[in-house]
Motif scaffolding. Structure first.
Motif, PDB file in Angstrom:
ATOM      1  N   GLY A  49       0.801  -1.217   0.000  1.00 13.74           N
ATOM      2  CA  GLY A  49       0.000   0.000   0.000  1.00 13.74           C
ATOM      3  C   GLY A  49       0.830   1.260   0.000  1.00 13.74           C
ATOM      4  N   ALA A  50       2.141   1.143  -0.198  1.00 16.93           N
ATOM      5  CA  ALA A  50       3.003   2.323  -0.182  1.00 16.93           C
ATOM      6  C   ALA A  50       2.827   3.175  -1.436  1.00 16.93           C
ATOM      7  CB  ALA A  50       4.462   1.898  -0.038  1.00 16.93           C
ATOM      8  N   GLY A  51       2.307   2.576  -2.491  1.00 16.18           N
ATOM      9  CA  GLY A  51       2.065   3.343  -3.710  1.00 16.18           C
ATOM     10  C   GLY A  51       2.919   2.918  -4.898  1.00 16.18           C
ATOM     11  N   SER A  53       2.646   0.239  -7.019  1.00  9.02           N
ATOM     12  CA  SER A  53       1.875  -0.109  -8.217  1.00  9.02           C
ATOM     13  C   SER A  53       1.182   1.114  -8.787  1.00  9.02           C
ATOM     14  CB  SER A  53       0.849  -1.183  -7.892  1.00  9.02           C
ATOM     15  OG  SER A  53       1.480  -2.352  -7.451  1.00  9.02           O
ATOM     16  N   HIS A 209       8.948  -8.020  -3.150  1.00 10.38           N
ATOM     17  CA  HIS A 209       9.067  -8.074  -1.692  1.00 10.38           C
ATOM     18  C   HIS A 209      10.100  -9.109  -1.267  1.00 10.38           C
ATOM     19  CE1 HIS A 209       5.954  -5.233  -0.795  1.00 10.38           C
ATOM     20  NE2 HIS A 209       5.141  -5.839  -1.649  1.00 10.38           N
ATOM     21  N   SER A 408      -4.224  -2.509  -2.424  1.00  9.09           N
ATOM     22  CA  SER A 408      -2.973  -2.919  -3.061  1.00  9.09           C
ATOM     23  C   SER A 408      -2.891  -4.440  -3.025  1.00  9.09           C
ATOM     24  CB  SER A 408      -1.789  -2.300  -2.333  1.00  9.09           C
ATOM     25  OG  SER A 408      -1.512  -3.031  -1.170  1.00  9.09           O
TER      26      SER A 408
HETATM   27  N1  LIG Z   1      -8.158   2.430  -7.910  1.00  5.30           N
HETATM   28  C1  LIG Z   1      -7.988   2.733  -6.606  1.00  5.30           C
HETATM   29  N2  LIG Z   1      -8.997   3.289  -5.892  1.00  5.30           N
HETATM   30  C2  LIG Z   1      -8.833   3.614  -4.604  1.00  5.30           C
HETATM   31  N3  LIG Z   1      -7.709   3.404  -3.905  1.00  5.30           N
HETATM   32  C3  LIG Z   1      -6.677   2.835  -4.550  1.00  5.30           C
HETATM   33  C4  LIG Z   1      -6.766   2.465  -5.917  1.00  5.30           C
HETATM   34  N4  LIG Z   1      -5.583   1.923  -6.291  1.00  5.30           N
HETATM   35  C5  LIG Z   1      -4.786   1.947  -5.209  1.00  5.30           C
HETATM   36  N5  LIG Z   1      -5.444   2.508  -4.161  1.00  5.30           N
HETATM   37  C6  LIG Z   1      -4.879   2.721  -2.823  1.00  5.30           C
HETATM   38  O1  LIG Z   1      -3.642   3.351  -2.948  1.00  5.30           O
HETATM   39  C7  LIG Z   1      -2.695   2.841  -2.027  1.00  5.30           C
HETATM   40  C8  LIG Z   1      -1.443   2.389  -2.743  1.00  5.30           C
HETATM   41  O2  LIG Z   1      -1.714   1.229  -3.503  1.00  5.30           O
HETATM   42  P1  LIG Z   1      -0.628   0.497  -4.413  1.00  5.30           P
HETATM   43  O3  LIG Z   1      -1.339  -0.571  -5.139  1.00  5.30           O
HETATM   44  O4  LIG Z   1       0.111   1.500  -5.211  1.00  5.30           O
HETATM   45  O5  LIG Z   1       0.343  -0.140  -3.319  1.00  5.30           O
HETATM   46  P2  LIG Z   1       1.656  -1.025  -3.531  1.00  5.30           P
HETATM   47  O6  LIG Z   1       2.786  -0.233  -3.014  1.00  5.30           O
HETATM   48  O7  LIG Z   1       1.736  -1.505  -4.915  1.00  5.30           O
HETATM   49  O8  LIG Z   1       1.399  -2.224  -2.523  1.00  5.30           O
HETATM   50  P3  LIG Z   1       1.648  -3.829  -2.682  1.00  5.30           P
HETATM   51  O9  LIG Z   1       3.019  -4.069  -2.220  1.00  5.30           O
HETATM   52  O10 LIG Z   1       0.674  -4.420  -1.710  1.00  5.30           O
HETATM   53  O11 LIG Z   1       1.381  -4.212  -4.062  1.00  5.30           O
HETATM   54  C9  LIG Z   1      -3.403   1.730  -1.264  1.00  5.30           C
HETATM   55  O12 LIG Z   1      -3.815   2.237  -0.017  1.00  5.30           O
HETATM   56  C10 LIG Z   1      -4.600   1.416  -2.112  1.00  5.30           C
HETATM   57  O13 LIG Z   1      -5.690   1.030  -1.308  1.00  5.30           O
END
Ligand SMILES: Nc1ncnc2c1ncn2[C@@H]1O[C@H](COP(=O)(O)OP(=O)(O)OP(=O)(O)O)[C@@H](O)[C@H]1O
Ligand SMILES: [Mg+2]
Lengths: 509, 391
Positions: A49-51, A53, A209, A408
């Motif tokens: 959920g760090a952002g 993706s 990860h 995420s």
């Molecule tokens: N389409 C969306 N609508 C609402 N919130 C979103 C959306 N996409 C991502 N988020 C939120 O944005 C934040 C970052 O998500 P992201 O998928 O970038 O995390 P991540 O770093 O890839 O994590 P992971 O390691 O779990 O894949 C999360 O809190 C997620 O809930």
């Protein structure tokens, strides 16, 4: 905290400045920068959920940034769609696979580029199959490219997805957790391919990860935390502890990953499997004891998932099972669940979660009947249950009503594990339970699994990450081509030994 | 906050309900203007409510069928057949004077409908024949059976007791009881809305707008029903029994959907069958139950329709499936499965029926009516797609 900014290359190939992305209820990115040099391999790290993706989806034209700008080779660009990004040579393999399950492997590989065509628009099938086979061969997948994707397992599908990216001839290749379903052999093959591409001058942005991979193939690391960049550092200046500290913002001990304890109380036999066989399995016999964590280690396609699914009746075939000495032949997962035997899938997207439903509905699905009285459940009880799970598993979500598909990847995984572990259990089969989960949460899942075992529950732990199997399990079964080819006690097992045995069976040694 | 901001913060499902409510009001007002006040005449309004209730009742079942990613094309024929069974038994077979006659035939009708539903559900869930095929066959089979058992005749009249289900002289609540029932319904409804507001399921704007709409609608409808006077008296009819049946059935089913595991299972099955199966949802039984309920609702619809017409005819319910499916879709049920709302379906049924009735009033030909309703259907789904893509 002052961000330790590493040396940034004079003229980066791809440059993101001040990227902000806001979703309803969350700011996923709060103004991050990233630069990618030509020919560099760059890791992007951060907790679930760090952002990560989200940034990747912006770089690949899936989302438009709320604020901020992108530059490619010094020129400001705006990516209105994924195809525009591809046209500029930015190719992305996303965390969630996007294969057409009913099409063949070859058709999927060429989904992005368009099939090799002759004038007049007819597809040259033979050429297509040959080209697909060549790309797959580089990745070590020797399947007939005519096979349907839906018949492949998660790891094989992931390779097809990667092949699909390679077919596009990228200038910049972005890989979002490409190895989460792969075992050591395929990872080695993938890394060899990646190394080759890099020598050709292709830039790489890599998310994983599994920290050891970062040290193997990247030169620089950028760490995100809560939608902000913590820093960018040359990989050589880091160690795992430092990376973990940057990701979480606190000290994390990585020394004591192992939850195995010599004094664990292992009870009598709970489940006995005899001579299980079907198209994928032959003569699989083993037993599981109360309070014991048994790992299934094997290479991709070895039949680990199939064994797990047989135990809950999600798959049919010959052989016999007994539970507590009584014959046990569940015809469906539901019947297995009634006896306290549950299976949690390796593929959260296809047969795991209800993606378009809320976190709350997903979490409660497996236990609704248990919390119901006279056929009715109380919404407040359901909410409490879901709140408890979100807290316990540290699921990053802006609310219980958020649709699971907007979480995420790692947080989706946590929802699925939480749901499985909420049931009334005697035996739980966890198929890749830590897929896509960050290091902190992995540790928590290991602890939880151990707690379950301490309560007398039997655990069958399936994972493609051998080090994890070794750290967590009391006993390890080696699976090769649908057979159990060996057993190792915790005392005698270490990662190298397990891997060596598996490779030997596979004729790789 | 501007209107725009308020709209943006609304949950899409809530937005749809409000949009449906608003369309209903617009349709009513426009047709009232076009028809020179005829639309809101108590008589027209009363009949509109009775006809919409039957469609809405079936739509409730259809929404559930569609959520499980199935379809039922046979509802009109099942309604026709069960209506005919009741008519023949009550009028031809059993003694016309016996007091037990109509309750018994009613029960037989409801059981027959449920059995038909079970049969179709069995074929879909356990044998694995696509519901489109099963119910297309059902559409033919049950309509054919209706003709066979009736030899093409019409049966009339029903016993007096039976006629309480069809609205009209025997089937209306009367003025005083209507105000009481309406008041109670409103209190329950507002209570439910308030609970959702408190639990955070509904936002304040939705609660206010929804509450306002529901209150205004309820009061207006009861006022209208009471203004429709019995012949040569100034006693109003009051709430027609079909609307009462609809309300009871929808409330009951709605409770199941929100508060019983099987309700969640319906959505789970439609959204990801494999995932549902792996967590122990009895996927086949869920589909079976939904089809059984659909059959039962068809039988209730048959009771209302035969009772209202005071006759069993061979063309009872012909083409009804089209309006019912259209209503479910307009109300937000997604043919991809996993999505749909009961309240939405009910509003959808009222929208469709209001359009139809309104166009009849201003003299639009039946062919033109079909064309327009076809376009409305496409329009509704189009708007929906845009909304989905934007979110
Ligand atoms: N389409 C969306 N609508 C609402 N919130 C979103 C959306 N996409 C991502 N988020 C939120 O944005 C934040 C970052 O998500 P992201 O998928 O970038 O995390 P991540 O770093 O890839 O994590 P992971 O390691 O779990 O894949 C999360 O809190 C997620 O809930
Ligand atoms: Mg991610």
């Amino acid at each position: 905290m002052v961000a330790p900014l590493g040396p940034s290359p004079a003229d980066p190939l791809l440059e993101a400045r001040g990227i902000v992305k806001a979703f309803p209820g969350v700011r996923a990115l709060k103004g991050v920068d990233l630069d990618l040099a030509a020919g560099e391999s760059h890791a992007l790290l951060g907790e679930n959920g760090a952002g990560k993706s989200t940034l990747i989806k912006i770089l690949s034209g899936v989302y438009a940034p709320t604020e901020g700008s992108l530059r490619l080779a010094g020129e400001e660009i705006r990516l209105a769609s994924p195809s525009e990004a591809m046209a500029r040579g930015i190719v992305t393999i996303h965390q969630e696979l996007s294969l057409a399950r009913h099409l063949s492997i070859a058709e999927n590989v060429f989904l992005g580029v368009g099939k090799p065509q002759r004038r007049g628009g007819w597809i040259r099938w033979k050429e297509m199959y040959e080209q697909a086979a060549a790309i797959l061969g580089r990745l070590g997948l020797s399947h007939d490219p005519r096979r349907r994707v839906r018949d492949l397992n998660a790891g094989e599908q992931q390779l097809v997805e990667i092949a699909k990216g390679l077919a596009l001839r990228p200038r910049i290749l972005i890989l979002d957790e490409p190895t989460s379903a792969l075992t050591a052999v395929e990872i080695d093959q993938l890394f060899a391919v990646i190394e080759g591409l890099r020598r050709e001058g292709i830039s790489l942005l890599y998310v994983s990860h599994r920290l050891e991979e970062i040290f193997r193939i990247t030169q620089r690391v950028t760490v995100f935390r809560d939608g902000e960049r913590v820093g960018t550092v040359p990989t050589a200046e880091l160690d795992e502890g430092e990376v973990a500290r940057m990701m979480t913002g606190r000290e994390v001990s990585l020394v004591d990953r192992a939850t195995f304890r010599a004094d664990a109380h292992i009870g009598g036999v709970l489940l006995e499997a005899q001579e299980l066989s079907d198209e994928k399995l032959s003569g699989v016999s083993f037993d599981l004891r109360r309070g014991e964590i048994v790992g299934l280690a094997g290479l991709m396609g070895s039949g680990r998932t199939e064994i797990g699914r047989r135990l809950v009746g999600a798959r049919r075939g010959g052989g016999s099972l007994s539970l507590n000495g009584v014959p046990f032949h569940p015809r469906s997962p539901r019947e297995a669940l009634r006896e306290g035997v549950a299976y949690s899938t390796e593929d959260r997207k296809n047969d795991g979660l209800l993606l378009q439903q809320s976190v709350r509905h997903n979490l409660s699905l497996s236990v609704l009947r248990e919390i119901a009285r006279h056929g009715w459940f109380s919404p407040s009880e359901e909410r409490q249950l879901a709140e408890g799970a979100v807290e316990k598993y540290n699921v990053a979500t802006s609310g219980l009503r958020k649709q699971v598909r907007f979480l995420s990847g790692g947080n989706q995984q946590k929802v699925m594990i939480a749901r499985a572990l909420a049931c009334n259990l005697r035996l739980i089969i966890l198929d890749e339970p830590t897929k896509g989960v960050d290091i902190g949460a992995k540790q928590e899942i290991y602890q939880l699994v151990r707690t379950l075992a301490d309560d007398g529950i039997a655990v069958l732990f399936i994972s493609s990450e051998i080090s994890e199997v070794v750290d967590v399990c009391d006993r390890i079964l080696l699976v090769h081509e649908g057979r159990i080819t060996g057993t190792m006690d915790r005392a005698e097992a270490d990662k190298e030994k397990v891997l060596a045995d598996l490779l030997e069976e596979g004729g790789h040694a | 906050m501007s209107w725009h901001d308020v709209l943006r913060t609304l949950d899409p499902r809530h937005k749809r309900l409000l949009a449906l409510g608003a369309s209903l009001v617009v349709i009513w007002v426009v047709f009232d203007l076009l028809s020179g006040g005829l639309f809101f005449s108590p008589r027209n309004f009363y009949n509109l409510a009775v006809q919409s209730s039957t469609v809405a009742l079936l739509t409730v079942g259809m929404v559930l069928v569609i959520i499980t990613r199935n379809i039922d094309l046979s509802v009109g024929s099942v309604l026709g057949l069960t209506g005919m069974v009741i008519a023949i038994l009550q009028i031809e077979v059993f003694p016309a004077a016996a007091g037990w006659n109509w309750p018994l035939t009613l029960a037989i009708g409801l059981i027959a409908g449920t059995l038909i539903g079970l049969w179709q559900g069995f074929l879909v869930a356990y044998v694995g024949i696509p519901s489109f095929v099963v119910t297309l066959a059902g559409l033919l089979i049950f309509r054919g059976l209706t003709f066979e058992i009736s030899q093409g005749q019409t049966f009339s009249p029903f016993q007096a007791g039976y006629r309480i289900f069809g609205g009209g002289q025997q089937g209306s609540l009367g003025e005083a009881a209507s105000w009481i029932v309406g008041g109670v319904a409103l209190v329950v409804l507002l209570g439910a809305l308030a609970r959702r507001l408190r639990s955070g399921e509904a936002s304040l704007p939705f609660t206010l707008l929804g509450g306002l709409f529901a209150s205004a609608l309820t009061l207006f409808m009861i006022y209208q029903f009471n203004a429709y006077d019995r012949p040569r008296t100034d006693l109003g009819y009051g709430i027609p029994s079909p609307l009462l049946l609809l309300t009871l059935a929808a409330t009951w089913i709605g409770l199941f959907v929100n508060r019983a595991p099987v309700g969640r299972h319906v959505y789970a099955v439609g959204q990801n069958l494999e995932a549902a199966r792996l967590v122990g949802v009895p996927v086949r039984r869920v589909v079976l139950k939904v089809f059984a309920l659909m059959g039962l609702l068809c039988a209730v619809g048959a009771v209302i329709t035969t009772s209202r017409l005071n006759a069993g005819t061979t063309n009872l319910g012909t083409l009804l499936e089209l309006n019912v499916i259209a209503a479910a879709v307009i109300g937000g049920a997604s043919l991809d499965g996993g999505r749909g709302s009961i309240l939405g379906g009910i509003l959808g049924a009222f929208v469709i029926q209001s359009l139809d009735t309104g166009m009849v009033l201003i003299g639009v030909s039946s062919s033109l009516r079909q064309i327009l309703i076809g376009f409305v259907l496409i329009g509704a789904v189009w708007v929906d797609r845009i909304a989905v893509r934007r979110s």
